[in-house]
Design a protein around this motif. Structure first.
Motif, PDB file in Angstrom:
ATOM      1  N   ARG B 153       0.980  -1.221   0.099  1.00  0.00           N
ATOM      2  CA  ARG B 153       0.014  -0.080   0.030  1.00  0.00           C
ATOM      3  C   ARG B 153       0.682   1.162   0.034  1.00  0.00           C
ATOM      4  NH1 ARG B 153      -4.262  -0.496   4.916  1.00  0.00           N
ATOM      5  NH2 ARG B 153      -5.334  -2.407   4.488  1.00  0.00           N
ATOM      6  N   ARG B 155       3.747   3.848  -1.405  1.00  0.00           N
ATOM      7  CA  ARG B 155       4.100   4.394  -2.572  1.00  0.00           C
ATOM      8  C   ARG B 155       5.147   3.512  -3.325  1.00  0.00           C
ATOM      9  NH1 ARG B 155       9.090   8.257  -4.246  1.00  0.00           N
ATOM     10  NH2 ARG B 155       8.503   8.349  -6.624  1.00  0.00           N
ATOM     11  N   LEU B 158       2.952   0.433  -4.247  1.00  0.00           N
ATOM     12  CA  LEU B 158       2.138   0.515  -5.320  1.00  0.00           C
ATOM     13  C   LEU B 158       2.838   0.540  -6.809  1.00  0.00           C
ATOM     14  CD1 LEU B 158      -0.522   3.363  -3.772  1.00  0.00           C
ATOM     15  CD2 LEU B 158      -0.787   1.243  -4.631  1.00  0.00           C
ATOM     16  N   ALA B 159       4.076   1.140  -6.545  1.00  0.00           N
ATOM     17  CA  ALA B 159       5.004   1.237  -7.788  1.00  0.00           C
ATOM     18  C   ALA B 159       5.141  -0.016  -8.541  1.00  0.00           C
ATOM     19  CB  ALA B 159       6.037   2.004  -7.688  1.00  0.00           C
ATOM     20  N   ARG B 161       3.736  -2.822  -7.589  1.00  0.00           N
ATOM     21  CA  ARG B 161       2.553  -3.476  -8.407  1.00  0.00           C
ATOM     22  C   ARG B 161       2.054  -2.916  -9.997  1.00  0.00           C
ATOM     23  NH1 ARG B 161      -2.698  -3.189  -4.762  1.00  0.00           N
ATOM     24  NH2 ARG B 161      -3.471  -3.841  -6.632  1.00  0.00           N
ATOM     25  N   ALA B 162       2.484  -1.516 -10.195  1.00  0.00           N
ATOM     26  CA  ALA B 162       2.173  -0.968 -11.278  1.00  0.00           C
ATOM     27  C   ALA B 162       3.255  -1.431 -12.438  1.00  0.00           C
ATOM     28  CB  ALA B 162       2.153   0.546 -11.041  1.00  0.00           C
ATOM     29  N   ASP B 165       2.221  -4.071 -14.414  1.00  0.00           N
ATOM     30  CA  ASP B 165       0.762  -3.716 -15.038  1.00  0.00           C
ATOM     31  C   ASP B 165       1.164  -2.668 -16.202  1.00  0.00           C
ATOM     32  OD1 ASP B 165      -1.757  -4.590 -14.538  1.00  0.00           O
ATOM     33  OD2 ASP B 165      -2.265  -2.901 -13.511  1.00  0.00           O
ATOM     34  N   ASN B 166       1.953  -1.859 -16.121  1.00  0.00           N
ATOM     35  CA  ASN B 166       2.356  -0.666 -16.901  1.00  0.00           C
ATOM     36  C   ASN B 166       3.473   0.050 -16.581  1.00  0.00           C
ATOM     37  OD1 ASN B 166       2.232   1.367 -18.766  1.00  0.00           O
ATOM     38  ND2 ASN B 166       0.063   1.997 -18.323  1.00  0.00           N
ATOM     39  N   MET B 169       3.914   3.828 -16.834  1.00  0.00           N
ATOM     40  CA  MET B 169       3.387   4.580 -15.680  1.00  0.00           C
ATOM     41  C   MET B 169       4.325   4.643 -14.456  1.00  0.00           C
ATOM     42  SD  MET B 169       0.233   3.736 -13.236  1.00  0.00           S
ATOM     43  CE  MET B 169      -0.366   4.561 -12.079  1.00  0.00           C
ATOM     44  N   ARG B 171       7.497   4.716 -14.570  1.00  0.00           N
ATOM     45  CA  ARG B 171       8.330   5.819 -15.161  1.00  0.00           C
ATOM     46  C   ARG B 171       7.768   7.099 -14.752  1.00  0.00           C
ATOM     47  NH1 ARG B 171      10.703   2.272 -18.665  1.00  0.00           N
ATOM     48  NH2 ARG B 171       8.918   2.289 -20.051  1.00  0.00           N
ATOM     49  N   ALA B 172       6.500   7.228 -15.257  1.00  0.00           N
ATOM     50  CA  ALA B 172       5.742   8.387 -15.292  1.00  0.00           C
ATOM     51  C   ALA B 172       5.620   9.005 -13.644  1.00  0.00           C
ATOM     52  CB  ALA B 172       4.578   8.327 -15.968  1.00  0.00           C
ATOM     53  N   SER B 173       5.563   7.969 -12.956  1.00  0.00           N
ATOM     54  CA  SER B 173       5.660   8.127 -11.450  1.00  0.00           C
ATOM     55  C   SER B 173       6.861   8.608 -10.687  1.00  0.00           C
ATOM     56  CB  SER B 173       4.833   6.985 -10.721  1.00  0.00           C
ATOM     57  OG  SER B 173       3.785   6.659 -11.206  1.00  0.00           O
ATOM     58  N   SER B 174       7.802   8.801 -11.856  1.00  0.00           N
ATOM     59  CA  SER B 174       9.298   9.061 -11.275  1.00  0.00           C
ATOM     60  C   SER B 174       9.865   8.020 -10.495  1.00  0.00           C
ATOM     61  CB  SER B 174       9.373  10.649 -10.672  1.00  0.00           C
ATOM     62  OG  SER B 174       8.584  10.720  -9.609  1.00  0.00           O
ATOM     63  N   ILE B 175       9.770   6.851 -10.791  1.00  0.00           N
ATOM     64  CA  ILE B 175      10.091   5.690 -10.056  1.00  0.00           C
ATOM     65  C   ILE B 175      10.895   4.817 -11.245  1.00  0.00           C
ATOM     66  CG2 ILE B 175       9.854   3.614  -8.790  1.00  0.00           C
ATOM     67  CD1 ILE B 175       7.402   5.354  -7.736  1.00  0.00           C
ATOM     68  N   ASN B 176      12.126   4.373 -11.056  1.00  0.00           N
ATOM     69  CA  ASN B 176      12.646   3.608 -12.066  1.00  0.00           C
ATOM     70  C   ASN B 176      12.278   2.135 -11.941  1.00  0.00           C
ATOM     71  OD1 ASN B 176      14.587   2.300 -13.564  1.00  0.00           O
ATOM     72  ND2 ASN B 176      16.427   3.257 -12.797  1.00  0.00           N
TER      73      ASN B 176
END
Ligand SMILES: Nc1ncnc2c1ncn2[C@@H]1O[C@H](COP(=O)(O)OP(=O)(O)O)[C@@H](O)[C@H]1O
Ligand SMILES: [Mg+2]
Lengths: 264, 303
Positions: B153, B155, B158-159, B161-162, B165-166, B169, B171-176
């Motif tokens: 749950r 950040r 969640l990243a 998990r994403a 999935d994608n 997205m 990368r768009a969440s500024s995570i490598n």
């Protein structure tokens, strides 16, 4: 504000497939400026956005955002400063995660980070934001995003990209895949959000009428170069017909639309 | 089924539930078929057994997941930094681990832990033979599920998990995404290592080939769990992994009592997994065939 200096990109250099896609392009966007970008197929609009967002390194030139040289900053680090939307509504969200989880990730990840730490506080905030979309999404926070329609997903992506206002918002034909009514709605929402947060924004559209009606300045790319920079009175006086007559050959885009044809 | 067999199955299910949780993270969440598992299971078992022999059973259960996590990190780096295809990256690590596991086990191909102090002899002495192991293992699973659920749950969670999935997205969440893949595989293999560490002490025995087929076994448990609890929310899916592993162990116990020999157990596991994973595709084919026949009949009826 954004400074792009002498930016250039050639794909597959030194091969038969060599393609000079961009540049040299020099461009300055003032704080809070909302620029629309037009140009024929393959003019380099997406390439310009990809370069600014850091999908690849340019062959030459510099990109500066907010006084920081971001030319060599990795894509995921730039993402903290730059919000992006694409034509494909599937691109911006994780389908198997719920709307709340998608929004939470966007909220906690944005540049300066969201300040609401409590889950309940955040949920109320998300619901209030979703309510503004007028799509009835606020009651469906627990729904996996994969179950939403394309328009709903695109509206959600727009919200995620701006839930903490980015320094720069890049919209690449983000309404092109939507049906006309939904596209109109998402465009109106875009205008509202950009105005409210005073965002610096660039939007690609293939609808010249929309390009002239939206924002404060219109640019045109042709073969990777800027060939038109319209603002102020010159832009106010410009009509779709004049623009088309002048650039008939470069707007060789079969999707370029005339006013009244419906799509945005 | 005797009570003894039943409780034994539940205990083993609680241990292998950790493997199912690991596959929930790697296979379902990250969308990576991670074959490191077969090696990291033995790695955890070997490390744990060696520490038991050295008189530190509890330390063994701390080192086992750490060693597993390390194996996961190696696989992740092969994937993200060296661009090795995910399946191959897992196979490479698993192969390397075979030698490493032999080294860990002091060059022996099996280790006996009879008449040595393990965490299970300790809880048996404390709580009694029948409930001691059960209480310990249930507690471990509850703690692991809770921590994992809380992590997923955040950040970073969640990243992760994403990522499956994608990735765009993420990368768009500024995570490598390379980092989230690494975190996910490290966690998954830590869980596998812990399961290996527990099983070594539980069975008072470990051998270098003991991890073979762990990935299939974990998948079987995961899929059974999904049938039982559904996939509607993360807490359900976490609990489902454990429940699935227990059910799977009970099925195996039934198969054994129905005179399937132990050597054939992995065949049974493989069949369960193959059937479960191919079920949707087979269902679709059957439906398509029915539709065709119906269309042909209707067409014939009109003429
Ligand atoms: N990743 C890439 N690899 C090779 N060629 C590319 C790539 N991206 C764009 N191009 C080429 O660069 C040119 C500009 O493309 P693009 O920027 O997508 O145009 P548009 O203005 O339609 O968005 C096109 O000729 C396209 O084929
Ligand atoms: Mg484009």
């Amino acid at each position: 504000m954004l400074h792009v200096t002498e930016l250039e990109k050639t794909f597959y250099p030194g091969t038969p497939a060599e393609k000079h896609a961009l540049g040299p392009v020099t461009l300055t966007l003032q704080d809070g400026e909302f620029v629309t970008l037009i140009g024929g197929n393959g003019a380099g609009k997406s390439t310009l956005f990809n370069a600014i967002a850091g999908e690849f390194l340019p062959d030459a030139g510099f990109i500066e955002l907010d006084g920081q040289d971001i030319t060599f900053l990795p894509e995921h680090r730039r993402a903290a400063l730059i919000g992006r939307l694409f034509q494909d509504p599937m691109k911006g969200t994780a389908p198997s995660m719920t709307m709340e989880e998608n929004l939470t990730l966007a909220y906690l990840s944005a540049g300066r980070g969201g300040t609401l730490r409590g889950k309940a506080q955040r949920r109320a905030f998300f619901a209030a934001q979703l309510e503004r979309l007028g799509l009835g999404l606020e009651t469906r926070l627990k729904t996996p995003v994969g179950l939403l329609s394309g328009g709903q997903r695109q509206a959600l992506t727009l919200l995620m990209a701006t839930i903490v206002p980015p320094r720069l918002l890049l919209l690449d034909e983000h309404t092109a895949a939507l049906d006309p009514a939904t596209a109109e709605k998402v465009l109106a929402l875009t205008n509202e959000i950009v105005r409210e947060h005073h965002l610096t924004c660039m939007m690609v559209t293939h609808n010249i009428d929309t390009a002239l009606r939206t924002g404060t300045r219109t640019l045109m790319l042709e073969d990777g170069r800027l060939v038109l920079d319209l603002a102020g009175e010159a832009r106010a006086g410009m009509t779709v017909e004049t623009l088309l007559a002048k650039f008939r050959s470069s707007l060789n885009n079969d999707r370029i639309l005339l006013p009244g044809s419906g799509a945005v | 089924m005797s009570l003894l067999v039943f409780s034994g199955s539940v205990e083993q299910g609680l241990i292998y539930g950790l493997v199912a949780l690991a596959l929930l993270v790697s296979y379902r969440v990250l969308d990576i078929a991670d074959l490191t598992v077969d090696g990291s299971f033995t790695l955890g078992a070997g490390a744990s057994a060696m520490l038991v022999l050295a008189g530190h059973p509890l330390l063994g259960l701390l080192v086992a997941p750490l060693a597993g996590a390390l194996a996961g990190v190696v696989t992740a780096l092969l994937q993200t930094k060296c661009k090795v295809a995910p399946i191959l990256a897992g196979i490479i690590t698993m192969t390397a681990l075979y030698s490493i596991n032999l080294m860990v086990m002091g060059g022996r191909s099996n280790l006996q832990l009879l008449r040595t102090e393990t965490v299970f002899t300790a809880v048996r002495a404390l709580l009694g033979d029948s409930v001691g192991p059960l209480v310990l293992l249930a507690a471990v699973d509850v703690v692991v599920c809770t921590l994992l659920g809380l992590f997923l749950r955040t950040r970073t969670g969640l990243a992760v998990r994403a990522t499956g999935d994608n990735p765009a997205m993420v990368r768009a969440s500024s995570i490598n995404p390379a980092v989230t893949t690494l975190i996910g595989l490290a966690i998954a293999n830590a869980l596998v290592g812990l399961a290996g560490g527990l099983i070594a002490q539980y069975q008072q025995f470990t051998e270098v080939g003991g991890g073979t087929g762990t990935v299939v076994l974990g998948l079987a448990s995961l899929i059974i769990g999904e049938v039982v609890t559904g996939r509607s929310s993360m807490p359900r899916r976490l609990a489902g992994a454990i429940v699935g592993a227990i059910v799977y162990r009970l099925i195996l116990a039934l198969a054994l009592s129905a005179s399937v020999t132990p050597q054939n157990l992995k065949l049974v596991s493989a069949i369960i997994v193959a059937a479960a994973i191919s079920a949707p595709a087979i269902k679709q084919r059957v439906q398509l065939a029915q539709k065709k026949r119906k269309a042909v009949r209707e067409h014939a009826a009109r003429h």
